[in-house]
Design an enzyme around this catalytic site. Structure first.
Site: not given
Ligand code: RTP
Ligand code: MG
Length: 141
Positions: A15, A55, A119, A122, A133
């Site tokens: 990212k 997303y 974080n 992805h 994707e």
């Molecule tokens: P990613 O899709 O980016 O691989 O991350 P992930 O599966 O671990 O998490 P996901 O629930 O899919 O969330 C996508 C991305 O959104 C941002 N996020 N911010 N509470 C918050 O501020 C929040 N929650 C999620 C993060 O960048 C997360 O990786």
């Molecule tokens: Mg995710």
């Protein structure tokens, strides 16, 4: 080494925070040391429509607008990573979504992250997500 027939593909993003902080080499090094291979690799800045499509599952959530703003804020690295169990293997390397509460030390997010949104990486979370994707980011592949 596993047989090619077992190879799985996952879509990885470094990212904009990872690029801006100079962590591209460190993150690619971890992917390669794990034994995963880089099938596609590209630095690019994405538009709102691509970020929104990527997303889509989070549309309507409170963090969605700022997530879009963040993902489009500067160059990111998009990659197709392949190897045996590449999807869970990269999720293991990445660590949990919250870099403090969920990601453990030794993971990318656990070692370098502090704030959930920023974080660093992805990785596709299922074979269905990976197919969707990869088609979105690398439609020619
Ligand atoms: P990613 O899709 O980016 O691989 O991350 P992930 O599966 O671990 O998490 P996901 O629930 O899919 O969330 C996508 C991305 O959104 C941002 N996020 N911010 N509470 C918050 O501020 C929040 N929650 C999620 C993060 O960048 C997360 O990786
Ligand atoms: Mg995710």
């Amino acid at each position: 080494m596993s047989a090619d027939s077992q190879a799985e593909r996952t879509l990885v993003l470094i990212k904009p925070d990872g690029v801006q902080r100079g962590l591209v080499g460190e993150i690619l090094r971890r992917i390669e040391r794990k034994g995963l291979r880089l099938a596609r690799l590209e630095l690019r800045t994405v538009d709102d429509a691509t970020a929104r499509a990527h997303y889509a599952e989070h549309e309507g959530k409170g963090f969605f607008p700022s997530l879009l703003e963040f993902i489009t804020s500067g160059p990111l690295v998009a990659a197709v990573v392949e190897g045996d169990r590449a999807i869970p293997a990269f999720r293991q390397l990445a660590g949990g979504t919250d870099p403090v509460d969920k990601a453990t030390p030794g993971s990318i997010r656990g070692d370098f992250g502090l704030i959930t949104q920023f974080n660093l990486v992805h990785g596709s979370d299922s074979p269905e997500s990976a197919a969707r994707e990869i088609a979105l980011w690398f439609p020619e592949s």
